[in-house]
Design an enzyme around this catalytic site. Structure first.
Site, short mmCIF file in Angstrom:
data_model
loop_
_atom_site.label_atom_id
_atom_site.label_comp_id
_atom_site.label_asym_id
_atom_site.label_seq_id
_atom_site.Cartn_x
_atom_site.Cartn_y
_atom_site.Cartn_z
CG ASN A 20 -5.38 6.20 7.82
OD1 ASN A 20 -4.56 5.88 7.53
ND2 ASN A 20 -5.63 7.49 8.11
N GLY A 53 0.67 -0.96 -0.09
CA GLY A 53 -0.26 0.03 -0.28
C GLY A 53 0.56 1.72 0.32
CG HIS A 101 -8.53 8.90 5.43
ND1 HIS A 101 -7.39 7.60 4.63
CD2 HIS A 101 -7.15 9.19 6.12
CE1 HIS A 101 -6.73 7.91 4.28
NE2 HIS A 101 -6.02 8.06 4.78
CB THR A 143 0.01 11.57 0.90
OG1 THR A 143 -1.41 11.88 0.49
CG2 THR A 143 0.23 13.12 0.55
CG ASP A 185 -6.33 11.44 8.85
OD1 ASP A 185 -6.84 12.46 7.18
OD2 ASP A 185 -4.80 11.48 8.28
CG ASP A 187 -1.81 7.81 9.44
OD1 ASP A 187 -0.72 8.68 9.93
OD2 ASP A 187 -1.44 7.97 7.83
#
Length: 619
Positions: A473, A314, A470, A317, A468, A506
């Site tokens: 994660n 995987g 999303h 960014t 974060d 993350d």
């Protein structure tokens, strides 16, 4: 004329009787052995007054710290000086000298013997102490001589440091050599070394004044004591001598390999030099990862799998994810002066907070008997390392294979020699929600309840906000488990899993209160995060967070966790396909509407949607 009278002899005799003249030196036993030095030259002769009071040297020889401690008046030994009364004394009344008869010459007094005495005193140097014949603890001496360390002929600072380490005497300030050598072991406390003066002072000290009851002396590998003319040593043996017993006893002998120590010195010297190039945040990051220097990639990967088994699984960014056996390694480049994937590289201090946060969340997985908050929701961090250098060819190959199959959105990993990274070694949590296929509504409910319960536990334990969460994660995997234990503020519950277990990953943007400090990322420094496309669920969630926090990212706003729960419900309704009825969809829409009023994940966990998913005990 009668017999001639020597007036000066009478004056001198009378002054001696009144205490103003020369007296005999007190008969005190002096426990000092003096080493004779070279006699002073004619230019260094003393000037003497006619009264017999001795003055100091004119351009005399420089004395070390031992002789400077002696009195400049009379040069009494240390033992004699200890009994001198230093209180102010009333000056005795001097008798007035009679006038000298005119026409009569008076012979000056002969002070030659006094001059010779003081010349002899000044010609000797205090070098070591010898025992008094009346010393009671005679067992501390061998044939009238104290056993002291015999310093080898080439008494380099390294050898003295080794001696001090064996003595374990923390006296004197740490020197550069000590600091360099000590940095080779991060698990031990730095200890100062014996410098030149301290080592000499130890050699001159008596057993009574030493902090330990035993001392060391150096001996050759063959066992004979060292002489001044010995050749350079490659090995040193030390003997520990115990003075507490009536007879001197040999305790132990150790051999030190100086060549190995010199090699270690060379390596750590290079390390210390390289540290000069690092800034404090980077050094703090190394310390948090338990390192003295950055590793290379293969040093870390080899602990978890064979190099040929590395596979990219995987990307994000800010980094890449590779599978290494049963573990996943997330690699994040840091501190570079160029962009990666169109973004400025993260700084060491930003990653330092994520490192500390990851170790803190690991505590929620520890099954303690009196744990107040417990959950298995957050990914287990197995190790974290700082690495440096370009990608290894094996990593580049794995990256290119993944790119050929999936089409990477990231830049090709062409990094320079000095590029640094943080590598997070994590438990393999499965596939992310974006790629995971949910089979039915029960699995979707299991996903929502596990995420909600995990956030509720972390809120209660550490005022945690993910910020974060999303679908990239959240990892999911299938197993044979039917329930998972959670403890929220001391209350234990079991959650139905329907064979699916989730892991949250993350924590780059997360906020946490460790009890010692609050760790957070100031998102005002990243304005582009809030400029995503309108209508995009993830971008809208960032903007809602900004409105809730009012750009005060250090504060605790548990509502941000609820915003991400609403985001997950939207994903299940709009982007995830699984077997569900119209009733199931209505329940999801109702849940989303009710969540608009919740201020924390703990409140959301009490929603009726989860009521049949929570059990007080395993059935």
């Amino acid at each position: 004329m009668g017999q001639r009278v020597d007036l000066w002899s009478d004056i001198i005799r009378s002054e001696e009787e009144d205490g103003d003249g020369f007296r005999d030196v007190p008969q005190v036993e002096v426990y000092q052995r003096r080493k004779k030095l070279e006699k002073p030259s004619a230019a260094e002769n003393l000037a003497w007054s006619v009264k017999g009071v001795r003055t100091s040297f004119i351009n005399g020889p420089k004395r070390d710290s031992w002789t400077r401690s002696l009195s400049t008046r009379g040069r009494e030994s240390i033992a004699v000086g200890a009994f001198v009364n230093n209180q102010p004394q009333k000056k005795p009344v001097r008798r007035k000298k009679p006038a000298i008869p005119k026409g009569k010459g008076v012979k000056a007094p002969d002070l030659q013997k006094e001059k010779e005495y003081f010349h002899e005193v000044d010609a000797f140097e205090l070098v070591e102490e010898s025992p008094s014949p009346k010393t009671k603890n005679a067992s501390t001496w061998i044939n009238g001589e104290q056993v002291v360390p015999e310093v080898p002929h080439l008494a380099t600072r390294l050898e003295k440091w080794l001696i001090s380490k064996k003595l374990n005497r923390p006296c004197g300030p740490s020197s550069t050599l000590s600091k360099i050598l000590e940095t080779s072991n991060s698990t031990t406390r730095l200890e100062p070394i014996l410098d030149d003066d301290a080592l000499d002072a130890f050699a001159l000290g008596t057993p009574e004044s030493a902090s330990n009851s035993s001392i060391f002396r150096l001996i050759q590998s063959g066992g004979d004591s060292l002489d001044a003319g010995d050749v350079p040593l490659t090995k040193i043996k030390t003997e520990e001598i115990d003075f507490e017993d009536e007879s001197v006893r040999k305790i132990k002998t150790e051999e030190i390999d100086l060549e190995d120590e010199l090699k270690r010195l060379s390596l750590t010297s290079d390390l210390a030099s390289s540290h000069l190039d690092y800034e404090k945040p980077f050094l703090d990051l190394l310390s948090a990862c338990g390192q003295m220097r950055p590793s290379n990639f293969m040093e870390v990967f080899s602990k978890f799998c064979e190099p040929e088994g590395i596979v990219k699984i995987g990307e994000g960014t800010y980094g890449e994810a590779f599978r290494a056996g049963p573990s996943v390694c997330k690699i994040v480049p840091i501190d570079g002066d160029f962009t990666v994937n169109g973004e400025i590289q993260k700084r060491a201090d930003e990653l330092l907070e994520e490192v500390i946060l990851s170790w803190t969340l690991n505590q929620l997985r520890e099954h303690e008997t009196e744990a107040q908050n417990l959950c298995p929701t957050f990914i287990r961090t197995q190790d974290i390392k700082v690495c440096q250098g370009p990608y290894d060819p094996i990593l580049v190959k794995a990256w290119e294979e993944w790119d050929a199959k999936n089409g990477s959105e990231n830049d090709h990993p062409d990094f320079p020699e000095k590029q640094c990274y943080v590598m997070f070694v994590l438990e393999h949590g499965g596939k992310d929600l974006e790629g995971f296929v949910l089979l039915n509504f029960d699995e979707a409910r299991s996903l929502l309840v596990q995420v909600t319960a995990g956030l509720a536990v972390a809120e209660a334990a550490f005022e945690f906000e993910h910020r974060d969460l999303h679908w990239g994660n959240i990892l999911l995997s299938r197993n044979n488990s039917t329930t998972l234990p959670f403890i929220v503020e001391g209350k234990q519950v079991f959650i139905k899993t329907f064979g699916v277990q989730i892991s949250i990953i993350d924590f780059t943007l997360s906020r946490i209160n460790t009890g010692e400090k609050i760790l957070f990322l100031d998102l005002t420094a990243d304005p582009y995060l809030f400029k995503g496309p309108k209508g995009d669920k993830q971008s809208e969630t960032y903007r809602k967070m900004k409105a809730v926090t009012k750009d005060s990212w250090e504060g605790h706003f548990a509502r941000t966790n609820v915003l991400w729960l609403i985001y997950l419900v939207d994903l299940l309704l709009t982007k995830k396909s699984f077997e569900r009825s119209s009733k199931d969809e209505r329940e999801l829409r109702s849940l989303k509407k009710r969540m608009e009023k919740y201020k924390s994940a703990k409140e959301a966990l009490s929603d009726p949607f989860f009521s049949d998913m929570l059990m007080d005990q395993v059935s």
